[in-house]
Design an enzyme around this catalytic site. Structure first.
Site, PDB file in Angstrom:
ATOM      1  N   MET A  13     -50.670  22.226 -16.886  1.00  0.00           N
ATOM      2  CA  MET A  13     -48.886  20.929 -16.523  1.00  0.00           C
ATOM      3  C   MET A  13     -50.117  19.809 -17.385  1.00  0.00           C
ATOM      4  O   MET A  13     -51.660  18.955 -17.306  1.00  0.00           O
ATOM      5  CB  MET A  13     -50.290  20.483 -14.899  1.00  0.00           C
ATOM      6  CG  MET A  13     -49.417  21.382 -13.898  1.00  0.00           C
ATOM      7  SD  MET A  13     -49.476  21.116 -11.596  1.00  0.00           S
ATOM      8  CE  MET A  13     -48.267  19.709 -12.430  1.00  0.00           C
ATOM      9  N   GLY A  15     -49.270  17.132 -16.598  1.00  0.00           N
ATOM     10  CA  GLY A  15     -48.326  15.805 -16.677  1.00  0.00           C
ATOM     11  C   GLY A  15     -47.467  15.251 -16.718  1.00  0.00           C
ATOM     12  O   GLY A  15     -46.814  14.296 -16.514  1.00  0.00           O
ATOM     13  N   SER A  19     -43.598  20.678 -17.155  1.00  0.00           N
ATOM     14  CA  SER A  19     -44.500  21.297 -16.634  1.00  0.00           C
ATOM     15  C   SER A  19     -44.284  20.837 -15.241  1.00  0.00           C
ATOM     16  O   SER A  19     -45.380  21.570 -13.992  1.00  0.00           O
ATOM     17  CB  SER A  19     -45.643  21.453 -17.725  1.00  0.00           C
ATOM     18  OG  SER A  19     -46.577  19.488 -16.883  1.00  0.00           O
ATOM     19  N   CYS A 110     -52.422  25.033 -31.371  1.00  0.00           N
ATOM     20  CA  CYS A 110     -53.116  24.620 -30.100  1.00  0.00           C
ATOM     21  C   CYS A 110     -52.568  25.435 -28.805  1.00  0.00           C
ATOM     22  O   CYS A 110     -53.169  26.039 -28.311  1.00  0.00           O
ATOM     23  CB  CYS A 110     -52.697  23.231 -29.537  1.00  0.00           C
ATOM     24  SG  CYS A 110     -53.422  22.367 -27.716  1.00  0.00           S
ATOM     25  N   CYS A 207     -51.044  14.728 -30.067  1.00  0.00           N
ATOM     26  CA  CYS A 207     -51.775  14.361 -29.148  1.00  0.00           C
ATOM     27  C   CYS A 207     -53.857  13.740 -28.987  1.00  0.00           C
ATOM     28  O   CYS A 207     -53.957  12.797 -28.518  1.00  0.00           O
ATOM     29  CB  CYS A 207     -52.241  15.181 -28.018  1.00  0.00           C
ATOM     30  SG  CYS A 207     -53.192  16.918 -28.638  1.00  0.00           S
TER      31      CYS A 207
END
Length: 368
Positions: A13, A15, A19, A110, A207
């Site tokens: 998740m 946010g 998700s 990632c 990110c």
């Protein structure tokens, strides 16, 4: 749902709406759902302009949003701290690549090294049958028992490009519930579920570079004033000087700071010689490329294949011939020359909607 069909599923998740809908859908279907957010970066190093938020995933605000969604739909929620691993496996690679004169894709790294390695391992430690994410991609199991990775049904959101490193073992333990949906359909579901994030915007930036200032980030990591040198053409004629090769990428036109009667583009970056190589638009075209660290979703039975390939995320797939070389390398020859083949980016091979595999662009071919 029968008890046999009910599964324990960990949902990654972030946010965001994707998700969050993934978690709500699986809970509605009757599965035992556990939400997990990854803390991968210290956002206290950055501050957004007053009244604004960064367009990223995985910030503390995003983790807070994920926690509230988990509470709303009634599932347990955990945060795992992967800051140290993320620095070593993703950020250091990102910085190293730029300082080698390459343009990296940290989202693939990632997925490869953190989400579908470390987080998948954590899911298994929690006794989960599956790890679910909000990726727009599909997994199908063929009659041969092998798992096939396919594009998402929404062509504008398809994220299969970022997933080419997934192995058969990983695909067996992963599910993408949104793969057959469009983004508007997902937002409609978010509204039906009453999720607070139903209208939350898309994450746009990497990110760990939330302000999108790559140069500042790289210099914070390694220091300014490195790899300063010359701007040259293919013949080696010096046309100007630059303040660091890591500031440039293939295809770039702006920020060269040199006067010339015709538009010039970055056609190469040689960090070893500290040179940025420029030329006219035609010099951006290449007949093919060489890729390294090539992996295949399903093992190949041939050394040469006809496929379509993408050389960047928003690139339209183009016909190519792939020749497998020793040492997990491949030569890719396009049917027609392609523009801005960029070392460090991923090249992903497709047959129709199916992802065959991919690798990392090492160099553009120069001969016809």
């Amino acid at each position: 749902m029968t008890e046999k069909a009910r599964k324990r599923i960990v949902v990654a998740m972030s946010g965001g709406v994707d998700s969050s809908v993934t978690a709500a859908l699986l809970k509605e279907e009757g599965h035992e759902v556990i939400g997990i957010s990854m803390q991968v970066w210290d956002y206290s190093k950055f501050s957004a302009p007053e009244g604004e938020k960064f367009d990223t995933c995985c910030s503390l605000d995003d983790i807070h949003d994920a926690r509230r969604v988990a509470e709303q739909i009634g599932i347990p929620f955990y945060v795992v701290n992967f800051e140290e691993e993320f620095q070593r496996l993703v950020i250091d690679d990102f910085v190293d690549e730029y300082f080698r004169g390459r343009t990296p894709n940290p989202c693939v790294r990632c997925n490869q090294r953190v989400k579908f390695e470390l987080l998948l391992r954590k899911a298994r430690e929690l006794g989960a049958d599956l790890l679910a994410t909000g990726h727009y991609a599909r997994i199908e199991r063929g009659g041969d028992g092998l798992f096939h990775l396919l594009r998402g049904d929404d062509p504008g959101k398809d994220q299969s490009y970022f997933l080419f490193t997934l192995t058969q073992e990983q695909l067996a333990r992963v599910t993408f519930p949104l793969g057959g949906m469009t983004k508007p359909e997902v937002r409609q579901l978010a509204t039906r579920f009453g999720l607070r994030v139903a209208e939350k915007g898309e994450s746009q930036e990497i990110c760990f570079v939330p302000d999108n200032d790559y140069v500042r980030f790289l210099e914070d990591e390694r220091g300014a004033g490195q790899l300063v040198g010359e701007i040259v053409d293919r013949a080696g004629t010096v046309l100007g000087h630059h303040e660091g090769t890591y500031r440039y990428t293939v295809g770039q036109r702006r920020g060269l700071g040199i006067a010339h009667p015709h538009p010039l583009y970055v056609v190469g970056v040689d960090a070893e010689r500290r040179q940025v190589i420029v030329g006219p638009k035609e010099e951006l075209l290449a007949p093919g490329l060489v890729a390294t660290d090539v992996t295949w979703v399903i093992a190949l039975a041939t050394e040469t294949l006809e496929a379509a390939c993408k050389i960047r995320y928003r690139h339209h797939p183009v016909p190519c011939t792939v020749t497998v070389l020793a040492g997990n390398r491949a030569q890719v020859r396009f049917r027609e020359p392609e523009k801005s083949v960029t070392p460090g980016q991923a090249v992903v091979f497709y047959h129709g909607d199916e992802v065959l595999g991919g690798g990392w662009i090492d160099a553009a071919m120069t001969e016809g």
